[in-house]
Design an enzyme around this catalytic site. Sequence first.
Site, PDB file in Angstrom:
ATOM      1  N   HIS A  99       0.883  -1.177   0.000  1.00 37.60           N
ATOM      2  CA  HIS A  99       0.000   0.000   0.000  1.00 37.60           C
ATOM      3  C   HIS A  99       0.915   1.220   0.000  1.00 37.60           C
ATOM      4  CE1 HIS A  99      -2.283  -2.976   2.456  1.00 37.60           C
ATOM      5  NE2 HIS A  99      -3.369  -2.438   1.960  1.00 37.60           N
ATOM      6  N   ASP A 102       2.478   2.030   3.345  1.00 40.02           N
ATOM      7  CA  ASP A 102       3.412   1.052   3.929  1.00 40.02           C
ATOM      8  C   ASP A 102       4.848   1.464   3.645  1.00 40.02           C
ATOM      9  OD1 ASP A 102       1.140  -0.518   4.246  1.00 40.02           O
ATOM     10  OD2 ASP A 102       1.543  -1.712   2.446  1.00 40.02           O
ATOM     11  N   HIS A 269     -10.948 -13.964   3.744  1.00 39.29           N
ATOM     12  CA  HIS A 269     -12.162 -13.202   3.420  1.00 39.29           C
ATOM     13  C   HIS A 269     -13.270 -14.151   2.964  1.00 39.29           C
ATOM     14  CE1 HIS A 269      -9.662  -9.314   2.476  1.00 39.29           C
ATOM     15  NE2 HIS A 269      -9.405  -9.822   3.668  1.00 39.29           N
TER      16      HIS A 269
HETATM   17  C1  XLS Z   1      -7.508  -6.588   4.430  1.00 39.41           C
HETATM   18  C2  XLS Z   1      -7.060  -6.811   3.070  1.00 39.41           C
HETATM   19  C3  XLS Z   1      -5.882  -5.950   2.638  1.00 39.41           C
HETATM   20  C4  XLS Z   1      -5.774  -5.957   1.155  1.00 39.41           C
HETATM   21  C5  XLS Z   1      -4.999  -4.829   0.578  1.00 39.41           C
HETATM   22  O1  XLS Z   1      -8.245  -7.359   5.003  1.00 39.41           O
HETATM   23  O2  XLS Z   1      -6.780  -8.160   2.899  1.00 39.41           O
HETATM   24  O3  XLS Z   1      -4.718  -6.358   3.268  1.00 39.41           O
HETATM   25  O4  XLS Z   1      -5.215  -7.149   0.693  1.00 39.41           O
HETATM   26  O5  XLS Z   1      -5.513  -3.616   0.948  1.00 39.41           O
HETATM   27 NI    NI Z   2      -5.810  -9.019   1.267  1.00 42.06          NI
HETATM   28 NI    NI Z   3      -7.593  -9.456   4.582  1.00 40.37          NI
END
Ligand code: XLS
Ligand code: NI
Ligand code: NI
Length: 440
Positions: A99, A102, A269
């Site tokens: 990001h 980062d 996720h």
């Molecule tokens: C957060 C996400 C994040 C994305 C990138 O849960 O996984 O890390 O991969 O913004």
């Molecule tokens: Ni992610």
């Molecule tokens: Ni994630």
Amino acid sequence: MSYFTAINRIKYEGKSSKNPLSFKYYNPEEVIAGKTMEEILRFGVAYWHTFTMDGSDPFGNGTMIRNWDRYSGMDLAKARVEASFEFYEKLNVPYFCFHDIDIAPEGNSLRETNKNLDEIVQLIKTNMESSGMKLLWNTANMFTHPRFVHGAATSVNADVFAYSAAKVKKGLEVAKELGAENYVFWGGREGYETLLNTNMKLELDNLGRFFHMAVDYAKEIGYTGQFLIEPKPKEPTTHQYDFDVATGLAFLHTYDLQDQFKFNIEANHATLAGHTFEHELHYARVHGMLGSVDANQGDPLLGWDTDEFPTDLYTATLAMYEILKNGGLGSGGLNFDAKVRRGSFEQEDLFHAHIAGMDSYAVGLKAAQKLLNDRVLEGFIEERYSSFSRDIGKEITEGTTNFHELEKYALDLRTVSNQSGRTERLKALVNQYILTAAAE
Ligand code: XLS
Ligand code: NI
Ligand code: NI
């Protein structure tokens, strides 16, 4: 200056090696169905989890011991870049992801932030050129700073929409500069908490507008990387707009963006959405939308995004099965969006964690390729649906029949004979393939 002095380049030593700092199954040069493991797996390191995060959680401070933390500000940012390239080289991975925030500290204005970013991007570029490392994807963090409290592209505040647009504009310029193979959108705070204060239609329309502007700008500057949406059902908001692949796909079609995007699918996720990881990969694949993977795993006993390193061989096998069926990931890869546990605070743990993940996926790849070679599941599934390739079934799938004809056919059908789905037999077979692949 070296940040990992005690560690040498990690080599493949095979499954009987007792050296913890070696690969037992990941052999980058091993050829599987015409391609090397390195070419198929396309591993990536997540900059934020590996070089930036400090191990803090809602109940406690950071625990990570990092020898670059003796610096601060831009010096820290530069030290992290140096440490990161040493890490990639020693781990022998081809890709990394980050990001914007980062890699460089935020300034007092976006102008200042971008200036910091430019300096670090040039440093990263120099290191990429000398090492051959490639950028799998970059993205904009539009969820940490308080300005994003009500969202970014779906914020209630037009100033925040504008600010977010400027961040993504810059992100696309960085992507072009560093040759990022993809650009990711994870809707960190693109969702809502309660309908009592939310205009959902306006928020979704704005998100559609935002993506169109991003597509237009990429075209304008000649950035040709693949755009990816990363679905997540909840956390940080209660209702995230990109809930899962199916929801994301409906959104893309509604706003006529389906040809410009694919999905970056994260294991943790998927499970938060109440799906298996392989369900999400499969759903994206059969719709031609599987772009890239955030390889991690959740803790089934906890209900949030724990981002653990993937060690579950069963899931890795079924994930690789989908990826191989997809003909690979194209410009995508397997990014370890995963963090070492809070108790694994030594720098060496960063290596142990990545080795565990890489070895798990290597076993998964071997088992999945064998399942495919032997047509174990494919053959069974083909046979299971064979009624649709003859007689009335063929007419159904070819669209040459209707309710009248089907009624005529069904009215005098005396017996319908179904066959077993053989779930347990198939699960045992998958176990057998994993065990055989690991034992080789
Ligand atoms: C957060 C996400 C994040 C994305 C990138 O849960 O996984 O890390 O991969 O913004
Ligand atoms: Ni992610
Ligand atoms: Ni994630």
